[in-house]
Design a protein around this motif. Structure first.
Motif, mmCIF file in Angstrom:
data_model
loop_
_atom_site.group_PDB
_atom_site.id
_atom_site.type_symbol
_atom_site.label_atom_id
_atom_site.label_comp_id
_atom_site.label_asym_id
_atom_site.label_seq_id
_atom_site.Cartn_x
_atom_site.Cartn_y
_atom_site.Cartn_z
ATOM 1 N N GLY A 77 -3.564 -15.456 7.055
ATOM 2 C CA GLY A 77 -4.206 -15.625 5.751
ATOM 3 C C GLY A 77 -4.437 -14.341 4.979
ATOM 4 O O GLY A 77 -5.123 -14.334 3.966
ATOM 5 N N SER A 78 -3.860 -13.229 5.425
ATOM 6 C CA SER A 78 -4.032 -11.949 4.749
ATOM 7 C C SER A 78 -2.655 -11.370 4.418
ATOM 8 O O SER A 78 -1.713 -11.510 5.191
ATOM 9 N N VAL A 79 -2.555 -10.711 3.272
ATOM 10 C CA VAL A 79 -1.290 -10.114 2.854
ATOM 11 C C VAL A 79 -1.520 -8.640 2.557
ATOM 12 O O VAL A 79 -2.463 -8.280 1.857
ATOM 13 N N ARG A 80 -0.653 -7.786 3.086
ATOM 14 C CA ARG A 80 -0.699 -6.353 2.761
ATOM 15 C C ARG A 80 0.444 -6.065 1.813
ATOM 16 O O ARG A 80 1.573 -6.473 2.056
ATOM 17 N N ILE A 81 0.139 -5.365 0.717
ATOM 18 C CA ILE A 81 1.165 -5.009 -0.249
ATOM 19 C C ILE A 81 1.185 -3.505 -0.452
ATOM 20 O O ILE A 81 0.182 -2.814 -0.259
ATOM 21 N N GLY A 82 2.333 -3.012 -0.831
ATOM 22 C CA GLY A 82 2.487 -1.612 -1.208
ATOM 23 C C GLY A 82 2.869 -1.558 -2.672
ATOM 24 O O GLY A 82 3.648 -2.387 -3.140
ATOM 25 N N ILE A 83 2.317 -0.587 -3.399
ATOM 26 C CA ILE A 83 2.589 -0.463 -4.834
ATOM 27 C C ILE A 83 3.133 0.931 -5.106
ATOM 28 O O ILE A 83 2.507 1.929 -4.760
ATOM 29 N N GLU A 84 4.307 0.982 -5.716
ATOM 30 C CA GLU A 84 4.899 2.244 -6.147
ATOM 31 C C GLU A 84 4.882 2.247 -7.673
ATOM 32 O O GLU A 84 5.378 1.326 -8.296
ATOM 33 N N ALA A 85 4.273 3.277 -8.252
ATOM 34 C CA ALA A 85 4.176 3.366 -9.705
ATOM 35 C C ALA A 85 4.097 4.833 -10.118
ATOM 36 O O ALA A 85 3.685 5.680 -9.324
ATOM 37 N N PRO A 86 4.460 5.138 -11.351
ATOM 38 C CA PRO A 86 4.320 6.508 -11.850
ATOM 39 C C PRO A 86 2.852 6.953 -11.794
ATOM 40 O O PRO A 86 1.936 6.129 -11.865
ATOM 41 N N LEU A 87 2.641 8.240 -11.668
ATOM 42 C CA LEU A 87 1.275 8.783 -11.544
ATOM 43 C C LEU A 87 0.393 8.439 -12.733
ATOM 44 O O LEU A 87 -0.817 8.292 -12.585
ATOM 45 N N GLN A 88 0.973 8.292 -13.916
ATOM 46 C CA GLN A 88 0.165 8.009 -15.106
ATOM 47 C C GLN A 88 -0.301 6.543 -15.176
ATOM 48 O O GLN A 88 -1.095 6.199 -16.041
ATOM 49 N N VAL A 89 0.172 5.699 -14.268
ATOM 50 C CA VAL A 89 -0.246 4.283 -14.240
ATOM 51 C C VAL A 89 -1.469 4.157 -13.340
ATOM 52 O O VAL A 89 -1.424 4.492 -12.163
ATOM 53 N N ALA A 90 -2.564 3.704 -13.905
ATOM 54 C CA ALA A 90 -3.789 3.512 -13.122
ATOM 55 C C ALA A 90 -3.678 2.206 -12.323
ATOM 56 O O ALA A 90 -3.283 1.174 -12.864
ATOM 57 N N ILE A 91 -4.015 2.272 -11.045
ATOM 58 C CA ILE A 91 -4.003 1.091 -10.184
ATOM 59 C C ILE A 91 -5.420 0.893 -9.674
ATOM 60 O O ILE A 91 -5.971 1.769 -9.009
ATOM 61 N N SER A 92 -5.996 -0.249 -9.994
ATOM 62 C CA SER A 92 -7.363 -0.561 -9.567
ATOM 63 C C SER A 92 -7.341 -1.839 -8.768
ATOM 64 O O SER A 92 -6.466 -2.677 -8.933
#
Length: 46
Positions: free
Chosen positions: A28-43
């Motif tokens: 019931g749990s999912v782990r994700i990885g996010i790759e994005a440019p440094l200027q993109v804020a990820i919250s």
């Protein structure tokens, strides 16, 4: 909202420069990885 099904190792690409990868899915749990440019804020929202 777009709802899709992905399996481990599959990816979602947004605007050619943001990549979301399903790293692991178990109990019931999912782990994700996010790759994005440094200027993109990820919250995260709990």
């Amino acid at each position: 909202m777009l709802v899709i099904t992905r399996e481990e190792g599959e990816r979602i690409v947004i605007d050619d420069d943001i990549v979301i990868t399903v790293v692991e899915s178990k109990r019931g749990s999912v782990r994700i990885g996010i790759e994005a440019p440094l200027q993109v804020a990820i919250s995260r929202e709990e």
